[in-house]
Design a protein around this motif. Structure first.
Motif, short mmCIF file in Angstrom:
data_model
loop_
_atom_site.label_atom_id
_atom_site.label_comp_id
_atom_site.label_asym_id
_atom_site.label_seq_id
_atom_site.Cartn_x
_atom_site.Cartn_y
_atom_site.Cartn_z
N ARG A 98 28.73 78.17 47.62
CA ARG A 98 28.57 76.57 46.95
C ARG A 98 26.78 76.31 46.99
N ASN A 99 26.23 76.95 48.00
CA ASN A 99 24.70 76.71 47.94
C ASN A 99 23.84 77.57 47.05
N VAL A 100 22.91 76.71 46.46
CA VAL A 100 21.67 77.72 45.91
C VAL A 100 20.42 77.59 46.66
N LEU A 101 20.07 78.54 47.22
CA LEU A 101 18.86 78.59 47.91
C LEU A 101 17.52 78.76 47.12
N ILE A 102 16.52 77.97 47.57
CA ILE A 102 15.34 77.65 46.85
C ILE A 102 14.32 78.83 47.66
N LYS A 103 13.72 79.58 46.89
CA LYS A 103 12.99 80.57 47.37
C LYS A 103 11.47 80.48 46.94
N ARG A 104 10.42 80.46 47.82
CA ARG A 104 8.99 80.62 47.55
C ARG A 104 8.52 81.81 46.77
N THR A 105 7.68 81.83 45.88
CA THR A 105 7.33 83.03 45.24
C THR A 105 5.63 83.22 45.52
N VAL A 106 5.17 84.34 45.05
CA VAL A 106 3.91 84.60 45.26
C VAL A 106 2.98 83.60 44.23
N GLU A 107 3.47 83.41 43.08
CA GLU A 107 2.68 82.60 42.19
C GLU A 107 2.57 81.16 42.66
N GLY A 108 4.04 80.77 43.22
CA GLY A 108 4.08 79.31 43.87
C GLY A 108 2.92 79.25 44.84
N ALA A 109 3.14 80.16 45.73
CA ALA A 109 2.23 80.02 46.97
C ALA A 109 0.72 79.96 46.75
N LEU A 110 0.42 80.76 45.62
CA LEU A 110 -1.10 80.61 45.31
C LEU A 110 -1.46 79.36 44.51
N PHE A 111 -0.44 78.75 43.78
CA PHE A 111 -0.63 77.51 43.16
C PHE A 111 -0.78 76.52 44.21
N VAL A 112 0.01 76.40 45.25
CA VAL A 112 -0.07 75.51 46.25
C VAL A 112 -1.35 75.55 46.97
N GLU A 113 -1.74 76.90 47.55
CA GLU A 113 -2.96 77.15 48.18
C GLU A 113 -4.04 76.57 47.34
N ARG A 114 -4.41 76.86 45.75
CA ARG A 114 -5.28 76.41 45.09
C ARG A 114 -5.32 75.07 45.24
N PHE A 115 -4.17 74.32 44.93
CA PHE A 115 -4.28 72.96 45.01
C PHE A 115 -4.83 72.39 46.20
N GLY A 116 -4.58 72.85 47.37
CA GLY A 116 -5.25 72.40 48.49
C GLY A 116 -6.48 72.62 48.52
N ASP A 117 -7.08 73.80 47.89
CA ASP A 117 -8.63 73.93 47.97
C ASP A 117 -9.03 72.89 47.19
N VAL A 118 -8.61 72.55 46.11
CA VAL A 118 -9.07 71.75 45.10
C VAL A 118 -9.12 70.22 45.74
N ILE A 119 -8.22 69.98 46.70
CA ILE A 119 -8.38 68.75 47.47
C ILE A 119 -9.34 68.53 48.32
N ILE A 120 -9.66 69.80 48.95
CA ILE A 120 -10.52 69.87 50.02
C ILE A 120 -12.14 69.80 49.17
N ALA A 121 -12.27 70.53 48.14
CA ALA A 121 -13.45 70.55 47.49
C ALA A 121 -13.72 69.03 46.96
N LYS A 122 -12.78 68.48 46.56
CA LYS A 122 -13.10 67.28 45.82
C LYS A 122 -13.21 65.89 46.75
N ALA A 123 -12.61 66.48 48.07
CA ALA A 123 -13.10 65.42 49.29
C ALA A 123 -14.41 65.27 49.62
N HIS A 124 -14.70 66.63 49.71
CA HIS A 124 -16.42 66.83 49.95
C HIS A 124 -17.18 66.31 49.12
N GLU A 125 -16.64 65.96 47.81
CA GLU A 125 -17.59 65.47 46.84
C GLU A 125 -17.71 63.94 46.78
#
Length: 116
Positions: free
Chosen positions: A86-113
């Protein structure tokens, strides 16, 4: 570690992060899709449609529509739970992990500005 921002600085940071995403031709996710994606990647698994719906206080069809979009972008994948079909499991992907990591990097970079 605590960061103190004035409301105008917080809004400017959010604006700059969003502008960066649009300019870099990143996947165009809604606020809801982004919240779901970050929940999947920042909260410990397992993640199910039912669990995400409860966590975000939305319906299961809302989660399913968001996952359809994110699945097409290869940011997440879905699989039937072998122990409870009955359950559908949601799994992470390499593409998704890279997207989230890049998003975090953008936040850090923009915060420094941000002006002090």
């Amino acid at each position: 570690m605590s960061i103190v921002l004035r409301p105008s600085q917080a809004l400017r940071l959010w604006q700059q992060v969003m502008l960066s995403q649009v300019r870099d031709d990143a996947p165009d996710l809604t606020m809801r899709q982004t919240a779901i994606l970050f929940t999947i990647y920042l909260d410990p698994p397992p993640h199910t449609v039912r669990g995400l719906a409860a966590r975000l206080n939305v319906t299961k069809p809302v989660i399913t529509r968001a996952l359809d979009t994110m699945g097409a972008l290869k940011l997440v994948s879905r699989h039937r739970d072998e122990l409870d079909k009955r359950n559908v499991l949601i799994k992470r992907t390499v593409e998704g992990a890279l997207f989230v990591e890049r998003f975090g990097d953008v936040i850090i970079a923009k915060a420094h500005e941000l002006p002090i």
